[in-house]
Motif scaffolding. Structure first.
Motif, PDB file in Angstrom:
ATOM      1  N   UNK A  61     -13.612   9.286   3.503  1.00 37.09           N
ATOM      2  CA  UNK A  61     -12.158   9.308   3.593  1.00 37.09           C
ATOM      3  C   UNK A  61     -11.554  10.656   3.272  1.00 37.09           C
ATOM      4  N   UNK A  62     -12.272  11.742   3.554  1.00 35.26           N
ATOM      5  CA  UNK A  62     -11.815  13.088   3.221  1.00 35.26           C
ATOM      6  C   UNK A  62     -11.329  13.868   4.430  1.00 35.26           C
ATOM      7  N   UNK A  63     -11.169  13.204   5.546  1.00 36.24           N
ATOM      8  CA  UNK A  63     -10.763  13.862   6.795  1.00 36.24           C
ATOM      9  C   UNK A  63      -9.239  13.956   6.869  1.00 36.24           C
ATOM     10  N   UNK A  64      -8.630  14.590   5.864  1.00 39.10           N
ATOM     11  CA  UNK A  64      -7.175  14.621   5.743  1.00 39.10           C
ATOM     12  C   UNK A  64      -6.490  15.344   6.897  1.00 39.10           C
ATOM     13  N   UNK A  65      -7.176  16.276   7.532  1.00 36.52           N
ATOM     14  CA  UNK A  65      -6.544  17.134   8.538  1.00 36.52           C
ATOM     15  C   UNK A  65      -7.051  16.838   9.951  1.00 36.52           C
ATOM     16  N   UNK A  66      -7.735  15.736  10.134  1.00 40.35           N
ATOM     17  CA  UNK A  66      -8.367  15.471  11.432  1.00 40.35           C
ATOM     18  C   UNK A  66      -7.353  15.360  12.569  1.00 40.35           C
ATOM     19  N   UNK A  67      -6.214  14.750  12.313  1.00 44.33           N
ATOM     20  CA  UNK A  67      -5.224  14.587  13.378  1.00 44.33           C
ATOM     21  C   UNK A  67      -4.515  15.887  13.709  1.00 44.33           C
ATOM     22  N   UNK A  68      -4.411  16.795  12.759  1.00 43.37           N
ATOM     23  CA  UNK A  68      -3.670  18.044  12.968  1.00 43.37           C
ATOM     24  C   UNK A  68      -4.530  19.166  13.530  1.00 43.37           C
ATOM     25  N   UNK A  69      -5.829  19.172  13.221  1.00 48.14           N
ATOM     26  CA  UNK A  69      -6.692  20.283  13.626  1.00 48.14           C
ATOM     27  C   UNK A  69      -7.035  20.200  15.112  1.00 48.14           C
ATOM     28  N   UNK A  70      -7.120  21.345  15.797  1.00 52.29           N
ATOM     29  CA  UNK A  70      -7.533  21.335  17.205  1.00 52.29           C
ATOM     30  C   UNK A  70      -8.900  20.681  17.367  1.00 52.29           C
ATOM     31  N   UNK A  71      -9.055  19.930  18.449  1.00 53.94           N
ATOM     32  CA  UNK A  71     -10.351  19.316  18.746  1.00 53.94           C
ATOM     33  C   UNK A  71     -11.136  20.245  19.663  1.00 53.94           C
ATOM     34  N   UNK A  72     -12.230  20.736  19.147  1.00 52.39           N
ATOM     35  CA  UNK A  72     -13.079  21.671  19.892  1.00 52.39           C
ATOM     36  C   UNK A  72     -14.073  20.838  20.698  1.00 52.39           C
ATOM     37  N   UNK A  73     -13.954  20.898  22.012  1.00 47.31           N
ATOM     38  CA  UNK A  73     -14.738  20.027  22.880  1.00 47.31           C
ATOM     39  C   UNK A  73     -15.851  20.741  23.624  1.00 47.31           C
ATOM     40  N   UNK A  74     -15.991  22.041  23.401  1.00 48.53           N
ATOM     41  CA  UNK A  74     -17.042  22.763  24.087  1.00 48.53           C
ATOM     42  C   UNK A  74     -17.472  23.985  23.320  1.00 48.53           C
ATOM     43  N   UNK A  75     -18.572  24.563  23.766  1.00 45.54           N
ATOM     44  CA  UNK A  75     -19.085  25.800  23.201  1.00 45.54           C
ATOM     45  C   UNK A  75     -19.576  26.677  24.344  1.00 45.54           C
TER      46      UNK A  75
END
Length: 419
Positions: A61-75
């Motif tokens: 339950x420590x994913x406090x910023x998951x909704x705000x942080x950009x989702x990196x979908x590739x490399x």
């Protein structure tokens, strides 16, 4: 109730503290800065946490910023060629290789200043004891008499000297890269894809530039991260103290060596804050996991105290999260038995089962690539399965054992995807 002391308030130390706290342990965390001092200070690191490590945070339950942080979908990977190859209109070097692989599960990067400050506050709010004080070996001698277990999760300073270098697992004894970081707003998108991706730009014989979508206190941002071969043209930040000068030098080097990335800055980039730059270097090292105190007590090293890899493969925070998870499971399973040398060694060995793959891969990437690796990187530009496997290796470095290190395995893999 078992009493545990954790020295250090980084990714591993705080994740472990919060996990133990949730399971009813009496946990004290000692660190030399308050949450506000961390939040308002200089950037601590670069970081990009991949799917497995993010899942470990989510489980607690420590994913406090998951909704705000950009989702990196590739490399993606770009390889610079000689200046005579595909010269862009602005000059500089062109690319001889360029591709992007999709990640099976998204990655994220959260500025550790806001993350660690937020976790410190959560730990205190949940009843944990957070002690703001520098810690010396003599202090640990005292605390060993009142705590069942002491873990050292602070990777710098006097305490690290308790953990001897493991020469058999540490092929380098000097830094292999000079590091320079800038967090910025205003970077334009890469035109090659319409999703967020970490971009790895390789400049043979010179170094690497990593571009990482991230979240900081002032919102979404990007991290521009140079890794320069010592003594080369990118090893230029040692005497730079002014943040504006640091950014200007970063952009000047991008224009020369990675003009395709420099073009993304032409709309105007600015530092996210006054503490948004960082430069330095350190030698990659694996240390013995158990420290002995003058009074005879033992302490267990955590994460980069015992396995400190160069950040070229972006595994530092991932390793830290995995180490914290392994140690948490080991402590919970140990019950009321003494936390003796055998326990400490066994806990580290479980962590090393995974961390050894990261260390092997990272050390390989610091060396000039052999021909079969160059062939794999080139093939990824033509064969989507190769790009996909490269990208997802950042989440599961153990997979590189199957196809990356040995020419025969590389050839077999390429044959399997070309029919």
């Amino acid at each position: 109730m078992r009493k545990i002391l954790i020295v250090g308030a980084g990714q591993a130390g705080l994740q472990l503290a919060l996990g133990l706290q949730a399971n009813g342990y009496d946990v004290t965390v000692m660190t030399n800065r308050t949450a506000d001092e961390v939040r308002d200070g200089r950037v601590l690191s670069t970081q990009c946490m991949f799917d497995t490590a993010l899942g470990l945070e989510r489980d607690l339950g420590l994913n406090f910023w998951e909704e705000a942080a950009p989702r990196v979908e590739g490399l993606g990977v770009s390889v610079s060629g000689p200046e005579s190859v595909e010269v862009p209109p602005a000059g500089g070097r062109g690319r001889v290789i360029d591709w992007v692989g999709r990640l099976d599960g998204y990655a994220q990067s959260v500025d550790q200043r806001i993350k660690m400050a937020g976790w410190m506050e959560a730990f205190e709010q949940r009843g944990g004891k957070l002690v703001i004080h520098g810690v010396a070996v003599s202090d640990l001698d005292y605390f060993a008499r009142s705590h069942d277990l002491i873990l050292v999760a602070a990777g710098k300073g006097e305490l690290v000297s308790m953990f001897g270098r493991d020469a058999a697992r540490s092929p380098y004894d000097v830094p292999q890269r000079a590091l320079a970081v800038a967090y910025v707003h205003g970077l334009g998108p890469r035109p090659e894809h319409d999703f967020q991706a970490v971009r790895c730009n390789l400049v043979p014989g010179v170094g690497e530039l990593f571009m990482i979508p991230a979240l900081t206190a002032t919102g979404p941002c990007d991290i521009m991260f140079w890794e320069g071969i010592p003594g080369g043209p990118l090893d230029a930040f040692g005497g730079v103290k002014d943040p504006a000068e640091h950014l200007a030098l970063t952009l000047e080097l991008m224009k020369t060596y990675t003009p395709w990335e420099f073009e993304r800055t032409l709309g105007g980039v600015e530092l996210t804050d006054a503490g948004a730059t960082l430069a330095g270097r350190y030698a990659p090292v694996v240390r013995n996991p158990i420290g002995e105190l003058p009074g005879g007590g033992l302490v267990l090293g955590v994460a980069d105290v015992v396995v400190a890899n160069d950040p070229i493969t972006g595994q530092g925070s991932n390793n830290a999260a995995k180490c914290a998870a392994v140690y948490l499971d080991a402590i919970l399973a140990h019950g009321d038995r003494p936390f003796d040398r055998a326990f400490m060694q066994a806990a580290f060995d479980r962590y090393w089962d995974d961390a050894q793959h990261v260390t092997k891969w990272t050390n390989a990437m610091l060396a000039p690539p052999p021909e079969h690796v160059l062939n794999l990187i080139g093939a990824a530009g033509q064969l989507e399965p190769v790009a996909h496997r490269f990208a997802n290796g950042f989440n599961n470095p153990a997979d590189f054992e199957q196809w990356f290190y040995e020419p025969e395995k590389a050839a077999a893999f390429l044959a399997s995807v070309t029919g």
